[in-house]
Write a protein that holds these residues in place. Structure first.
Motif, short mmCIF file in Angstrom:
data_model
loop_
_atom_site.label_atom_id
_atom_site.label_comp_id
_atom_site.label_asym_id
_atom_site.label_seq_id
_atom_site.Cartn_x
_atom_site.Cartn_y
_atom_site.Cartn_z
N ALA A 460 -25.73 14.22 -10.09
CA ALA A 460 -26.01 12.82 -10.40
C ALA A 460 -25.10 12.32 -11.52
N GLY A 461 -24.91 13.14 -12.55
CA GLY A 461 -24.08 12.76 -13.68
C GLY A 461 -22.62 12.59 -13.29
N MET A 462 -22.10 13.51 -12.48
CA MET A 462 -20.71 13.42 -12.05
C MET A 462 -20.50 12.23 -11.13
N GLY A 463 -21.47 11.96 -10.26
CA GLY A 463 -21.36 10.82 -9.38
C GLY A 463 -21.35 9.51 -10.15
N ALA A 464 -22.22 9.40 -11.14
CA ALA A 464 -22.26 8.20 -11.97
C ALA A 464 -20.97 8.05 -12.78
N SER A 465 -20.44 9.16 -13.29
CA SER A 465 -19.19 9.13 -14.05
C SER A 465 -18.04 8.62 -13.19
N SER A 466 -18.00 9.08 -11.94
CA SER A 466 -16.96 8.65 -11.02
C SER A 466 -17.04 7.14 -10.77
N CYS A 467 -18.27 6.62 -10.64
CA CYS A 467 -18.45 5.18 -10.44
C CYS A 467 -17.97 4.39 -11.66
N ILE A 468 -18.33 4.85 -12.84
CA ILE A 468 -17.90 4.19 -14.07
C ILE A 468 -16.37 4.23 -14.19
N ALA A 469 -15.78 5.34 -13.78
CA ALA A 469 -14.33 5.47 -13.85
C ALA A 469 -13.64 4.41 -13.00
N ARG A 470 -14.23 4.09 -11.85
CA ARG A 470 -13.62 3.09 -10.96
C ARG A 470 -13.62 1.71 -11.61
N LEU A 471 -14.58 1.43 -12.47
CA LEU A 471 -14.58 0.15 -13.18
C LEU A 471 -13.32 0.03 -14.04
N GLY A 472 -12.96 1.14 -14.70
CA GLY A 472 -11.73 1.13 -15.48
C GLY A 472 -10.51 0.95 -14.62
N ALA A 473 -10.51 1.60 -13.45
CA ALA A 473 -9.37 1.48 -12.54
C ALA A 473 -9.25 0.06 -11.99
N ILE A 474 -10.38 -0.57 -11.69
CA ILE A 474 -10.35 -1.94 -11.17
C ILE A 474 -9.79 -2.91 -12.21
N ALA A 475 -10.08 -2.66 -13.48
CA ALA A 475 -9.58 -3.53 -14.56
C ALA A 475 -8.11 -3.28 -14.86
N ALA A 476 -7.61 -2.08 -14.56
CA ALA A 476 -6.25 -1.69 -14.94
C ALA A 476 -5.17 -2.65 -14.43
N PRO A 477 -5.18 -3.07 -13.15
CA PRO A 477 -4.11 -3.98 -12.70
C PRO A 477 -4.07 -5.30 -13.44
N PHE A 478 -5.23 -5.86 -13.78
CA PHE A 478 -5.25 -7.14 -14.50
C PHE A 478 -4.65 -6.98 -15.90
N ILE A 479 -4.93 -5.84 -16.54
CA ILE A 479 -4.36 -5.61 -17.88
C ILE A 479 -2.86 -5.38 -17.77
N ALA A 480 -2.44 -4.57 -16.79
CA ALA A 480 -1.02 -4.27 -16.63
C ALA A 480 -0.21 -5.53 -16.31
N ASP A 481 -0.80 -6.45 -15.52
CA ASP A 481 -0.09 -7.67 -15.13
C ASP A 481 -0.24 -8.79 -16.13
N SER A 482 -1.07 -8.60 -17.14
CA SER A 482 -1.28 -9.66 -18.13
C SER A 482 -0.01 -9.98 -18.90
N GLY A 483 0.87 -8.99 -19.00
CA GLY A 483 2.11 -9.21 -19.73
C GLY A 483 2.96 -10.32 -19.14
N ASP A 484 2.96 -10.42 -17.79
CA ASP A 484 3.75 -11.47 -17.14
C ASP A 484 3.23 -12.86 -17.50
N LYS A 485 1.91 -12.97 -17.66
CA LYS A 485 1.32 -14.27 -17.97
C LYS A 485 1.56 -14.64 -19.44
N ILE A 486 1.56 -13.63 -20.31
CA ILE A 486 1.80 -13.90 -21.73
C ILE A 486 3.28 -14.20 -21.97
N GLY A 487 4.14 -13.39 -21.36
CA GLY A 487 5.57 -13.61 -21.45
C GLY A 487 6.17 -13.11 -22.75
#
Length: 570
Positions: A460-487
């Protein structure tokens, strides 16, 4: 059948297991192609507004006579990397327009571009340039990248449960077929909506190929070699990242890059005849005869003999502790804080790992060289883990990897903001060292968190950890691409600053976790609460002493059994 006992007789990592594990590692390398391929397929080449009236306009047509027509002017600033506005044109009447000293119109109106021209210096074409996903639609590529990680979350649940139900082999093969179909379909996506659907499918099927394949390989390896074997598969995954950079460099067109990366999955189709069902899974389903056939074949390849006693089926019922529920991890203050720290580390390390990978092309310098280095740097990261994890310990190696990697990421702020372009190599080197730390921490967090969770709630703990990890992965592209918007320079530094701060904070929090190296792992929730304290060590010492006394006592023929307990005649 005691499978661990069978592995001792068969060989914990014999020739048979090595051959099958190599096949699994090859598929892991192919999956590595798609971990960050979205950064290439959805890259936004240098672009500007198309000059009205010029049907054959290309990115390089920027003569002085037409410069004012192309882009609205951004006033000079201390940041010389600012460019002309890529999203607006001037609208004015030539007969009434006046210009300033820099030959830019004064009495003109800015209007939104409806057409763009793109530089072909880095890419011949990307999905972004084909469908003009820039300016007002610039957030769409980030969203599409995030849907890949949404797919991973879906696939982990779907294929994980399916493999427990119908078997590892059938699930793996189904995932390979679906991945081949979805990757090829992506190359012919007619629009953005179709692209997102296929990208989500690819993310889901990667879990069927990588995760289920990983389980097949690990279930054939003895306990003493599982840590080594688990990290070896990560080498092949990183090799996929390296090969991807070469494929993209020579092809440079998103559709053909995708087809070239999808084609190798047709090779894995022959695995149906090469890859057996997991004997461990067959045993759990009481399909003993099928398991015996596979084990005898493995014994023949390993040149060992499995006796009938080793393969004997024991029908004795064994009381197995029931798995706990995830909410039980929040019933104690100690377990609550420990679980939250583990969740934060999973989220931050996943965000940093994928974010730094996706951000490689935005560092400046050679686009493909940066991607190549981003994959290559994972090799020394995993090597350090293999060499040090059983010497330094899980806790300290994880914390050092997170904190040092974060410091390197933060250091790029100074090289980007205060050094000239000629020091670009220093910025790239610091970012790659940050990726090295994230990759090492990612490899460690799997085994570390599995050892921290008590046995009754480990799944149960590992499954929940994996789910939480995906939240970080989902946010990663928006942070990585934020540089283009800031310039400008700050735009280039901002993603690295976020990833650096996130990993340092998580690494510092992890200092409050107990060490698991050479420790008796917690079995019950009570063990989990006491784990890492002197009281826990004293308790385990007493249990070991008691077990030694019980093992030393052998009842004679006059010993009787009452209610399942051994009772001495005396």
């Amino acid at each position: 059948m005691d499978f661990d006992k069978i592995l001792e007789a068969l060989g914990v990592f014999g020739r048979y297991q090595k051959k099958l594990y190599f096949l699994i590692c090859i598929s892991s390398g192919f999956v590595g192609f798609f971990a960050v391929i979205s950064a290439i397929l959805l890259a936004a080449p240098e672009h500007r507004c198309k000059i009205p009236g010029y049907d054959n306009d290309t990115y390089r047509i920027q003569s002085d006579s037409h410069l004012a027509l192309i882009n609205s002017y951004i006033p000079p600033s201390s940041d010389e990397t600012h460019k002309y506005d890529q999203c607006h044109l001037y609208a004015f009447n030539f007969t009434a327009v006046t210009f300033d000293n820099s030959s830019h119109p004064i009495n003109a109106t800015k209007v939104q571009c409806s057409e763009w021209v793109y530089s072909d210096e880095v890419f011949k074409e990307t999905f972004t340039s084909k469908h003009n996903l820039v300016c007002g639609d610039s957030s769409k590529p980030s969203l599409a990248k995030s849907f890949f990680f949404v797919g991973i979350l879906i696939g982990a649940f779907f294929f994980g449960n399916l493999s427990d139900g119908i078997g590892r082999k059938k699930t793996f093969y189904l995932a390979v077929i679906l991945m081949l179909a979805s990757t090829l379909a992506l190359a012919f996506s007619p629009n953005y909506a179709a692209f997102i659907v296929f990208m989500t499918m690819i993310g889901a099927t990667t879990q069927g190929v990588f995760l289920v394949g990983f389980v097949i390989g690990m279930e054939l390896v003895g306990p003493s070699r599982r840590t080594f074997a688990g990290i070896v598969s990560e080498y092949f995954f990183a090799l996929g990242l390296v090969i991807l950079s070469g494929i993209a460099y020579f092809i440079r067109h998103w559709k053909y890059i995708e087809i070239a990366c999808a084609a190798p999955f047709s090779i894995i189709l022959i695995y149906w005849w090469l890859l057996p069902e997991s004997p461990r899974w067959l045993i759990t389903k009481r399909r003993y005869e099928e398991a015996k056939v596979i084990l005898r074949k493995a014994a023949k390849v390993n040149r060992v003999v499995l006796t009938d006693d080793v393969l004997k089926v024991k029908e004795k019922e064994v009381d197995v502790p029931k798995d706990g529920k995830i909410w039980q991890l929040f019933t104690s203050r100690v377990l609550l804080l420990r679980t939250l720290v583990i969740f934060i580390n999973w989220c931050m390390v996943t965000m940093a790992y994928y974010g730094l990978s996706l951000n490689s092309g935005n560092l400046g310098g050679n686009y493909y060289l940066n991607f190549f280095l981003s994959g290559l740097v994972e090799f020394p990261a995993y090597t350090l883990v293999i060499l040090l994890v059983d010497r330094v310990g899980r806790k300290w190696l994880h914390c050092i990897s997170m904190i040092v990697g974060g410091v390197f990421c933060l250091s790029t702020i100074f090289t980007i903001l205060y050094l000239d372009e000629k020091y670009q190599a220093v910025t790239t080197a610091l970012a790659m060292l940050g990726k090295l730390g994230a990759a090492a921490a990612f490899a460690i967090i799997y085994m570390y968190s599995a050892e921290l969770f008590p046995t009754v709630v480990r799944n149960a703990g590992m499954g929940a950890s994996s789910c939480i990890a995906r939240l970080g992965a989902i946010a990663a592209p928006f942070i990585a691409d934020s540089g283009d918007k800031i310039g400008g320079k700050m735009g280039k530094a901002f993603p690295l600053m976020v990833f650096g701060i996130a990993t340092i904070v998580a690494g510092v929090l992890a200092l409050h976790l107990p060490e698991t190296l050479n420790q008796d792992l917690p079995e019950t929730l009570e063990d989990g609460i006491l784990f890492g304290t002197p009281a826990y060590k004293a308790r385990k010492k007493d249990e070991l002493a008691l077990a030694s006394i019980n093992n030393a006592y052998t009842p004679d023929e006059e010993t009787v059994t009452t209610n399942g307990e051994i009772v001495s005649k005396l």
